[in-house]
Design an enzyme around this catalytic site. Structure first.
Site, mmCIF file in Angstrom:
data_model
loop_
_atom_site.group_PDB
_atom_site.id
_atom_site.type_symbol
_atom_site.label_atom_id
_atom_site.label_comp_id
_atom_site.label_asym_id
_atom_site.label_seq_id
_atom_site.Cartn_x
_atom_site.Cartn_y
_atom_site.Cartn_z
ATOM 1 N N HIS A 1 0.864 -1.193 0.000
ATOM 2 C CA HIS A 1 0.000 0.000 0.000
ATOM 3 C C HIS A 1 0.891 1.230 0.000
ATOM 4 O O HIS A 1 1.243 1.764 1.053
ATOM 5 C CB HIS A 1 -0.925 -0.042 1.218
ATOM 6 C CG HIS A 1 -1.927 1.074 1.272
ATOM 7 N ND1 HIS A 1 -3.086 0.991 2.026
ATOM 8 C CD2 HIS A 1 -1.955 2.303 0.702
ATOM 9 C CE1 HIS A 1 -3.783 2.110 1.915
ATOM 10 N NE2 HIS A 1 -3.097 2.945 1.115
ATOM 11 N N HIS B 1 1.135 4.740 -2.509
ATOM 12 C CA HIS B 1 0.727 5.526 -3.689
ATOM 13 C C HIS B 1 2.005 6.150 -4.220
ATOM 14 O O HIS B 1 2.620 6.958 -3.514
ATOM 15 C CB HIS B 1 -0.273 6.606 -3.297
ATOM 16 C CG HIS B 1 -1.505 6.057 -2.650
ATOM 17 N ND1 HIS B 1 -2.677 5.837 -3.344
ATOM 18 C CD2 HIS B 1 -1.746 5.654 -1.375
ATOM 19 C CE1 HIS B 1 -3.583 5.331 -2.523
ATOM 20 N NE2 HIS B 1 -3.040 5.203 -1.323
ATOM 21 N N HIS C 1 -9.657 0.937 -1.033
ATOM 22 C CA HIS C 1 -9.578 1.632 0.249
ATOM 23 C C HIS C 1 -10.978 1.573 0.881
ATOM 24 O O HIS C 1 -11.969 1.883 0.214
ATOM 25 C CB HIS C 1 -9.197 3.097 0.054
ATOM 26 C CG HIS C 1 -7.744 3.345 -0.218
ATOM 27 N ND1 HIS C 1 -7.067 2.717 -1.223
ATOM 28 C CD2 HIS C 1 -6.844 4.157 0.388
ATOM 29 C CE1 HIS C 1 -5.801 3.142 -1.217
ATOM 30 N NE2 HIS C 1 -5.648 4.018 -0.255
ATOM 31 N N GLU D 1 -11.122 3.619 6.202
ATOM 32 C CA GLU D 1 -10.015 4.498 6.633
ATOM 33 C C GLU D 1 -10.658 5.611 7.453
ATOM 34 O O GLU D 1 -10.440 5.713 8.656
ATOM 35 C CB GLU D 1 -9.276 5.056 5.408
ATOM 36 C CG GLU D 1 -8.164 6.050 5.743
ATOM 37 C CD GLU D 1 -7.523 6.692 4.496
ATOM 38 O OE1 GLU D 1 -8.110 6.600 3.401
ATOM 39 O OE2 GLU D 1 -6.436 7.302 4.639
ATOM 40 N N ASP E 1 1.749 4.101 2.691
ATOM 41 C CA ASP E 1 0.683 4.920 2.099
ATOM 42 C C ASP E 1 1.264 6.045 1.224
ATOM 43 O O ASP E 1 1.369 5.880 0.010
ATOM 44 C CB ASP E 1 -0.242 5.471 3.185
ATOM 45 C CG ASP E 1 -1.650 5.766 2.699
ATOM 46 O OD1 ASP E 1 -1.962 5.436 1.537
ATOM 47 O OD2 ASP E 1 -2.456 6.322 3.476
ATOM 48 N N ASP E 2 1.596 7.175 1.850
ATOM 49 C CA ASP E 2 2.159 8.327 1.119
ATOM 50 C C ASP E 2 3.360 8.823 1.913
ATOM 51 O O ASP E 2 3.293 9.849 2.606
ATOM 52 C CB ASP E 2 1.100 9.428 1.001
ATOM 53 C CG ASP E 2 -0.128 8.949 0.251
ATOM 54 O OD1 ASP E 2 -0.072 8.871 -0.983
ATOM 55 O OD2 ASP E 2 -1.133 8.624 0.914
HETATM 56 N N1 ADE Z 1 -4.722 8.634 -2.128
HETATM 57 C C1 ADE Z 1 -3.463 8.701 -1.653
HETATM 58 N N2 ADE Z 1 -3.442 8.367 -0.360
HETATM 59 C C2 ADE Z 1 -4.703 8.059 -0.003
HETATM 60 C C3 ADE Z 1 -5.318 7.629 1.199
HETATM 61 N N3 ADE Z 1 -4.633 7.441 2.321
HETATM 62 N N4 ADE Z 1 -6.650 7.439 1.194
HETATM 63 C C4 ADE Z 1 -7.355 7.632 0.090
HETATM 64 N N5 ADE Z 1 -6.834 8.027 -1.059
HETATM 65 C C5 ADE Z 1 -5.511 8.236 -1.113
HETATM 66 ZN ZN ZN Z 2 -3.789 4.752 0.508
#
Ligand code: ADE
Ligand code: ZN
Length: 337
Positions: A18, A20, A198, A201, A279-280
């Site tokens: 996971h 992005h 997703h 969350e 994630d990011d």
């Molecule tokens: N796009 C990038 N990160 C995300 C996240 N944590 N939740 C939903 N969309 C995303």
């Molecule tokens: Zn994500």
């Protein structure tokens, strides 16, 4: 020699499921690409941009994340971004990585679909050649856009099918339930793609259920809100549905107030197939190992938890049986030391 738990989680072999890839764009690279491409940014400096990374919820992050991605124009840009992430992943002992990408963020700005895929794919190919790292691409539909736009994106993806492992669903969760994309996911399933989404969350546990029942996904991205529904939690454990949990993300986006309050050990101890992911990472303060170390520092993580997280990451990966067994044997050998 016994390693400290922190050294153990850093050194253990693992997969990331996971991430992005646009969320791995560090401010330094955003500014370098903006200059290279003559793109104007709304921030005067790297420091000013980084200072804006104080998020209150998912949407407040997404607004900045989409603005950051606006500097990506050429295949080389996508290559450079992906290469930088893969170097970090390699340093964190990630042996296999499945990358989310958001084609609609780019095609909406006039960047061709092939430019995106070819740049990312070339970096993955180089990482395989140099380090033996394996991986693949998961194309996400933006859920704040329409079903029709998702179908159009799927059409654009078909010439690149061999490079796309699976289909995901991301962006603003609340108000955009999985059922909005039931038909396009059904088509993706017919086409033989792996499916993830997703869910849970920020959105309610009901979105996790509908992602499973109506989209037929194989993994849930995040899913941490399943603890609000004990019956659903039991189902996730019983059906061994992997959850790709992202601890630092959850703190930065205020899903949990503090890491000490994160429910990941509850999930793990309940037998769910939990994995740890970044994630990011450029936006949330860390890559894979930073996430693992943050957990060890805040929660009573034990050696058996670490081993289970490493095993889960490969068990949940979209890889063939032989490769899975090879990676699981590497985990077992590591923990036998
Ligand atoms: N796009 C990038 N990160 C995300 C996240 N944590 N939740 C939903 N969309 C995303
Ligand atoms: Zn994500």
């Amino acid at each position: 020699m016994t390693l400290s738990l922190i050294e153990l989680v850093k050194n253990m072999p693992k997969a990331e499921l996971h991430i992005h890839i646009e969320g791995s764009l560090e401010p330094e690279l955003i500014f370098a690409l903006a200059q290279r491409n003559g793109v104007e940014l709304n921030y005067p400096s790297i420091e000013a941009l980084r200072a804006a990374y104080a998020f209150t919820n998912l949407q407040s992050f997404l607004d900045i994340y989409y603005a950051g991605a606006s500097v990506l124009l050429t295949e080389q840009d996508f290559y450079d971004m992906t290469r930088a992430y893969l170097e970090r992943a390699h340093a964190d002992n990630i042996l296999h990585t499945e990358l989310f990408f958001d084609p609609q963020t780019h095609t909406a700005r006039g960047v061709e679909f092939g430019v995106v895929v070819n740049g990312i794919q070339r970096a993955l190919r180089d990482a395989h050649a140099e380090w033996g790292m394996t991986g693949g691409l998961i194309m996400c539909f933006l859920r704040h856009l329409s079903e029709e736009e998702a179908f159009l994106t799927l059409e654009q993806a078909l010439p690149y099918r061999e490079h796309i492992l699976g289909i995901g669903l991301d962006s603003s969760e609340r108000g955009h339930p999985p059922e909005k994309f039931a038909r396009v996911f059904a088509r993706c399933k017919e086409l033989g793609f792996h499916l993830v989404a997703h869910a849970g969350e920020e959105g309610p546990p009901a979105y996790i259920e509908t992602a499973l029942d109506l989209l037929q996904v194989e993994r849930i991205d995040h899913g941490v809100r399943c603890t609000d529904d004990p019956v659903l939690m039991q189902r996730l454990a019983l059906q061994a549905i992997p959850l790709t949990v992202c601890p630092l993300s959850n703190i930065k986006l205020c899903v949990f107030e503090t890491m000490a309050q994160h429910n990941i050990l509850t999930l793990l101890d309940a037998g769910l197939v939990v994995t740890v992911n970044s994630d990011d990472p450029a936006y949330f303060g860390g890559y894979m190992n930073d996430n693992l170390v943050a957990l060890v520092k805040a929660l009573p993580v034990q050696r058996h938890h670490a081993r289970q997280l490493a095993r889960n990451s490969f068990n949940a990966a979209f890889i063939d049986h032989n490769l899975k067994q090879k990676y699981l044997a590497q985990v077992d050998a590591f923990f036998a030391q």
